[in-house]
Write an enzyme that holds these catalytic residues in place. Sequence first.
Site, short mmCIF file in Angstrom:
data_model
loop_
_atom_site.label_atom_id
_atom_site.label_comp_id
_atom_site.label_asym_id
_atom_site.label_seq_id
_atom_site.Cartn_x
_atom_site.Cartn_y
_atom_site.Cartn_z
N CYS A 1 -7.58 -6.29 7.67
CA CYS A 1 -7.86 -4.88 8.09
C CYS A 1 -8.95 -4.32 6.95
O CYS A 1 -9.58 -3.46 7.14
CB CYS A 1 -6.79 -3.76 7.87
SG CYS A 1 -5.83 -3.75 6.29
N CYS B 1 0.97 -2.43 5.69
CA CYS B 1 0.18 -1.71 4.91
C CYS B 1 1.37 -1.65 3.75
O CYS B 1 0.88 -1.43 2.58
CB CYS B 1 0.19 -0.10 5.63
SG CYS B 1 -0.64 -0.31 7.26
FE1 FES Z 1 -4.62 -2.36 6.43
FE2 FES Z 1 -2.93 0.16 6.68
S1 FES Z 1 -4.39 -0.92 8.16
S2 FES Z 1 -3.27 -1.35 4.96
#
Ligand code: FES
Length: 142
Positions: free
Chosen positions: A35, A104
């Site tokens: 991400c 996360c």
């Molecule tokens: Fe990557 Fe939350 S989407 S840390």
Amino acid sequence: MEEYSQKVMDHFMNPHNVGEIPDADGVGTVGNPTCGDIMRLYLKINEGVIEEAKFKTFGCGAAIATSSMVTDIVKGKTIEEALKVSNKTVIEALDGLPKVKVHCSVLAEEALHSAIDDYYKKKGLPSPVVLKHSHEDEEGAE
Ligand code: FES
């Protein structure tokens, strides 16, 4: 679609312990390559006790909420106690996280452990921390 708990929303809207500790005893920076989010955690440690914890996170709302919660949790804890804090501890304290956001909270656990590892390295002591390097088998990784 899974909803965010009220606690996640509170910590996202009004995160605790945001900032840096210039003379930190341990700093941990971790990122999730999938991400692209990055979390940095600062610890002030005195006689084996975490006196202060702050963070800077460039990431999603759940990354900010988990950073905020993990810094709250470890303040006042000994290093040994803090090393037992896992992403599950953080998720429970936040009353849950949607499944796709579990990674996360893994970032929060890794930032904490990496900051403690840094503390030992700075002191020139052998580190008891086992750092994970892979996200591939983490549940909820995208
Ligand atoms: Fe990557 Fe939350 S989407 S840390």
